[in-house]
Design a protein around this motif. Sequence first.
Motif, short mmCIF file in Angstrom:
data_model
loop_
_atom_site.label_atom_id
_atom_site.label_comp_id
_atom_site.label_asym_id
_atom_site.label_seq_id
_atom_site.Cartn_x
_atom_site.Cartn_y
_atom_site.Cartn_z
N TYR A 4 99.89 86.96 -18.37
CA TYR A 4 99.31 85.55 -18.13
C TYR A 4 98.36 86.32 -18.11
CZ TYR A 4 104.45 84.48 -17.08
OH TYR A 4 105.58 84.58 -16.30
N ARG A 5 97.18 84.06 -18.59
CA ARG A 5 95.83 84.19 -18.32
C ARG A 5 95.63 83.84 -16.86
NH1 ARG A 5 92.03 87.84 -21.59
NH2 ARG A 5 93.37 88.00 -23.44
N VAL A 6 94.48 83.51 -16.46
CA VAL A 6 94.02 82.16 -15.44
C VAL A 6 92.82 81.43 -15.63
CG1 VAL A 6 93.48 82.11 -12.57
CG2 VAL A 6 95.06 84.23 -13.03
N MET A 7 92.81 80.71 -15.64
CA MET A 7 91.79 79.57 -16.13
C MET A 7 91.93 79.01 -15.37
SD MET A 7 93.60 78.75 -20.33
CE MET A 7 92.40 77.58 -20.33
N TRP A 8 90.07 78.23 -14.99
CA TRP A 8 89.61 77.55 -13.69
C TRP A 8 88.53 76.56 -14.13
CZ3 TRP A 8 89.21 82.90 -14.45
CH2 TRP A 8 88.43 83.63 -13.73
N VAL A 9 87.87 76.29 -13.13
CA VAL A 9 86.80 75.29 -13.10
C VAL A 9 85.92 75.86 -12.06
CG1 VAL A 9 85.09 73.73 -12.59
CG2 VAL A 9 87.50 73.54 -14.53
N ARG A 10 85.06 76.17 -11.98
CA ARG A 10 84.10 77.52 -11.50
C ARG A 10 83.84 76.58 -10.10
NH1 ARG A 10 80.50 81.94 -13.59
NH2 ARG A 10 78.88 80.12 -14.22
N ALA A 11 83.73 76.14 -9.38
CA ALA A 11 82.87 75.49 -8.00
C ALA A 11 81.38 75.36 -7.92
CB ALA A 11 83.81 75.42 -6.77
N ARG A 12 81.11 76.48 -7.92
CA ARG A 12 79.43 76.12 -8.16
C ARG A 12 78.73 75.26 -8.69
NH1 ARG A 12 79.04 81.97 -8.94
NH2 ARG A 12 78.07 82.40 -10.87
N ASP A 13 78.95 75.98 -10.29
CA ASP A 13 78.59 74.64 -10.98
C ASP A 13 79.53 73.76 -12.28
OD1 ASP A 13 79.60 77.35 -12.43
OD2 ASP A 13 77.78 77.73 -13.03
N GLY A 14 80.47 73.97 -11.70
CA GLY A 14 81.33 73.50 -12.36
C GLY A 14 82.04 74.24 -14.25
N ARG A 15 81.75 75.52 -14.58
CA ARG A 15 81.65 75.65 -15.36
C ARG A 15 83.08 76.35 -15.78
NH1 ARG A 15 79.51 81.58 -17.70
NH2 ARG A 15 80.27 81.33 -19.67
N ALA A 16 83.87 76.06 -16.87
CA ALA A 16 85.22 76.39 -17.16
C ALA A 16 85.12 77.85 -17.44
CB ALA A 16 85.78 75.88 -18.44
N MET A 17 86.27 78.33 -17.10
CA MET A 17 86.10 80.02 -17.15
C MET A 17 87.60 80.61 -16.86
SD MET A 17 83.40 80.82 -16.23
CE MET A 17 83.20 82.30 -15.45
N VAL A 18 88.14 81.91 -17.88
CA VAL A 18 88.82 82.17 -18.19
C VAL A 18 88.72 83.92 -18.06
CG1 VAL A 18 88.67 82.34 -20.83
CG2 VAL A 18 90.91 82.50 -20.07
N SER A 19 90.14 84.49 -17.31
CA SER A 19 90.03 85.88 -17.10
C SER A 19 89.63 86.41 -18.39
CB SER A 19 91.50 86.07 -16.53
OG SER A 19 92.09 85.70 -17.20
N THR A 20 89.49 87.46 -18.16
CA THR A 20 89.30 88.97 -19.15
C THR A 20 90.63 89.54 -19.02
OG1 THR A 20 87.63 90.29 -17.96
CG2 THR A 20 86.62 88.03 -18.86
N VAL A 21 90.99 89.56 -18.59
CA VAL A 21 92.28 89.99 -18.34
C VAL A 21 93.13 89.97 -18.03
CG1 VAL A 21 91.16 92.59 -16.67
CG2 VAL A 21 92.00 90.95 -15.60
N SER A 22 94.78 91.12 -18.29
CA SER A 22 96.07 89.68 -18.70
C SER A 22 96.32 90.29 -17.03
CB SER A 22 96.56 89.96 -19.80
OG SER A 22 96.49 91.63 -19.55
N TYR A 23 97.42 89.35 -16.58
CA TYR A 23 97.52 89.80 -15.60
C TYR A 23 98.96 89.53 -15.36
CZ TYR A 23 93.64 88.78 -13.36
OH TYR A 23 92.23 88.85 -12.57
#
Length: 52
Positions: A4-23
């Motif tokens: 699995y990968r985790v995707m989220w929106v960063r609180a401090r600047d609203g930037r969409a992020m995605v994990s670079t590792v798999s879990y």
Amino acid sequence: MENYRVMWVRARDGRAMVSTVSYDQPSAEHRKADLETEGATDIRIVKMKPGE
């Protein structure tokens, strides 16, 4: 094992992020909890296909 990968929106600047590792599932859930604590929004755990 499913990955699995985790995707989220960063609180401090609203930037969409995605994990670079798999879990694995439990680790992805733990990472999600950490991100919730940090104030991230729109947190999603996404199942990966092999080789992605």
